[in-house]
Write an enzyme that holds these catalytic residues in place. Structure first.
Site, PDB file in Angstrom:
ATOM      1  N   GLU A 120      76.645   3.841  28.757  1.00 41.36           N
ATOM      2  CA  GLU A 120      75.986   4.512  27.646  1.00 41.36           C
ATOM      3  C   GLU A 120      76.702   5.908  27.272  1.00 41.36           C
ATOM      4  OE1 GLU A 120      71.530   4.368  27.270  1.00 41.36           O
ATOM      5  OE2 GLU A 120      71.641   2.415  28.672  1.00 41.36           O
ATOM      6  N   LEU A 126      59.785   2.475  14.736  1.00 40.19           N
ATOM      7  CA  LEU A 126      59.849   3.019  13.482  1.00 40.19           C
ATOM      8  C   LEU A 126      59.417   2.092  12.291  1.00 40.19           C
ATOM      9  CD1 LEU A 126      62.902   5.339  13.878  1.00 40.19           C
ATOM     10  CD2 LEU A 126      60.472   6.193  13.910  1.00 40.19           C
ATOM     11  N   SER A 167      69.402  11.787  29.115  1.00 42.30           N
ATOM     12  CA  SER A 167      70.713  11.831  29.404  1.00 42.30           C
ATOM     13  C   SER A 167      71.852  11.563  28.437  1.00 42.30           C
ATOM     14  CB  SER A 167      70.870  10.844  30.985  1.00 42.30           C
ATOM     15  OG  SER A 167      70.856   9.716  30.511  1.00 42.30           O
ATOM     16  N   HIS A 192      70.969   0.780  22.464  1.00 44.56           N
ATOM     17  CA  HIS A 192      70.039  -0.201  23.263  1.00 44.56           C
ATOM     18  C   HIS A 192      71.020  -0.453  24.505  1.00 44.56           C
ATOM     19  CE1 HIS A 192      67.036  -3.072  23.277  1.00 44.56           C
ATOM     20  NE2 HIS A 192      67.829  -4.116  23.598  1.00 44.56           N
ATOM     21  N   THR A 215      67.726  -0.806  11.372  1.00 38.04           N
ATOM     22  CA  THR A 215      67.458  -1.593  10.079  1.00 38.04           C
ATOM     23  C   THR A 215      66.125  -1.668  10.396  1.00 38.04           C
ATOM     24  OG1 THR A 215      68.345  -3.549  10.862  1.00 38.04           O
ATOM     25  CG2 THR A 215      69.634  -2.303   9.283  1.00 38.04           C
ATOM     26  N   LEU A 249      63.836  -4.736  14.345  1.00 41.67           N
ATOM     27  CA  LEU A 249      64.065  -3.965  15.517  1.00 41.67           C
ATOM     28  C   LEU A 249      65.319  -4.485  16.218  1.00 41.67           C
ATOM     29  CD1 LEU A 249      62.712  -1.976  17.585  1.00 41.67           C
ATOM     30  CD2 LEU A 249      61.717  -3.988  18.964  1.00 41.67           C
ATOM     31  N   ARG A 255      59.685   4.895  20.470  1.00 47.93           N
ATOM     32  CA  ARG A 255      58.453   4.395  19.180  1.00 47.93           C
ATOM     33  C   ARG A 255      59.367   3.527  18.414  1.00 47.93           C
ATOM     34  NH1 ARG A 255      54.247   5.008  21.342  1.00 47.93           N
ATOM     35  NH2 ARG A 255      53.176   4.782  19.436  1.00 47.93           N
TER      36      ARG A 255
HETATM   37  C1  GAR Z   1      68.600   4.351  27.795  1.00 43.60           C
HETATM   38  O1  GAR Z   1      68.975   3.510  28.841  1.00 43.60           O
HETATM   39  C2  GAR Z   1      68.531   3.794  26.534  1.00 43.60           C
HETATM   40  O2  GAR Z   1      69.645   2.937  26.230  1.00 43.60           O
HETATM   41  C3  GAR Z   1      67.228   3.141  26.533  1.00 43.60           C
HETATM   42  O3  GAR Z   1      66.378   4.155  27.114  1.00 43.60           O
HETATM   43  C4  GAR Z   1      67.148   4.996  28.094  1.00 43.60           C
HETATM   44  C5  GAR Z   1      67.006   6.201  27.911  1.00 43.60           C
HETATM   45  O4  GAR Z   1      67.593   7.128  28.771  1.00 43.60           O
HETATM   46  N1  GAR Z   1      66.587   2.785  25.132  1.00 43.60           N
HETATM   47  C6  GAR Z   1      65.831   1.956  24.966  1.00 43.60           C
HETATM   48  O5  GAR Z   1      65.613   1.149  25.644  1.00 43.60           O
HETATM   49  C7  GAR Z   1      65.453   1.686  23.344  1.00 43.60           C
HETATM   50  N2  GAR Z   1      64.904   0.603  23.044  1.00 43.60           N
HETATM   51  P1  GAR Z   1      67.905   8.683  28.535  1.00 43.60           P
HETATM   52  O6  GAR Z   1      66.567   9.309  28.415  1.00 43.60           O
HETATM   53  O7  GAR Z   1      68.373   9.152  30.043  1.00 43.60           O
HETATM   54  O8  GAR Z   1      69.078   8.832  27.704  1.00 43.60           O
END
Ligand code: GAR
Length: 197
Positions: free
Chosen positions: A175, A94, A15, A110, A142, A145, A92
């Site tokens: 987000e 990196l 999304s 995040h 960076t 994590l 994943r």
């Molecule tokens: C989002 O909430 C993003 O912030 C999180 O995964 C979700 C992905 O949603 N990312 C992490 O947790 C990274 N560590 P989406 O596939 O609908 O964009």
């Protein structure tokens, strides 16, 4: 200046990817060139194709180590010549080698107000901590994590009766506003002050 070329890396529904792709039109200084996933079944891949963006998958399970996976990732990215890489729900970790190769050109979103709650299960942890506000952060990636320089944050309230799911949904909406705002700024060459969207 020609448009910045943006690659978006996903692992799931995508999304955030869709919000970024939708934003890159008109006078936006960037354009999406490829959406890439470590999971060939990721729902976001079909979504990207429907939006007219090229896709690729590099299944991490086919590789014995992270370095092999990342070499294949670099090979898949290379023909698209991206200037910027946006991690959007890319699950994943990196290696320092990959991060160094993309230094200054690798962004992540995040789901917490970093430095609070790096890592996983951020919504449950915000509830358990009794936080009265929560949110999301876009930052430069960076080697450490979820600790790179912050490029933007969006805050949401934690409301009485919130569950992990209700809080996650509120943060996800934020987000979708924050990441496009920050990407536009970064693509235009401005990454100085953190913005609050
Ligand atoms: C989002 O909430 C993003 O912030 C999180 O995964 C979700 C992905 O949603 N990312 C992490 O947790 C990274 N560590 P989406 O596939 O609908 O964009």
């Amino acid at each position: 200046m020609s448009a910045r070329r943006v690659a978006i890396l996903i692992s799931g529904g995508g999304s955030n990817m869709a919000a970024l792709v939708r934003s890159m039109t008109g006078d936006h200084p960037a354009r999406p060139v490829v959406v890439l996933s470590n999971d060939p079944e990721a729902g976001g891949l079909a979504r990207a194709r429907e939006m007219g963006v090229a896709t690729a998958a590099v299944d991490h399970r086919r590789f014995g180590d992270r370095a092999g996976f990342e070499a294949a990732l670099q090979d898949a990215l290379a023909p698209h010549m991206p200037d910027l890489l946006c991690l959007a729900g890319f699950m994943r970790i990196l290696t320092p080698g990959f991060v160094t190769a993309w230094k200054g050109r690798l962004l992540n979103i995040h789901p917490s107000l970093l430095p609070l709650h790096p890592g996983l299960h951020t919504h449950a942890r915000a509830l358990a901590a009794g936080d009265v506000e929560h949110g999301c952060t876009v930052h430069e990636v960076t080697e450490r994590l979820d600790h790179g320089p912050i490029l933007g944050q969006a805050r949401v309230p934690v409301l009485p009766g919130d569950t992990e799911a209700s809080l996650a949904a509120r943060v996800l909406e934020a987000e979708h506003r924050l990441y496009p705002t920050v990407l536009r700024r970064v693509a235009a060459g401005d990454r100085t002050p953190p913005c609050l969207a």
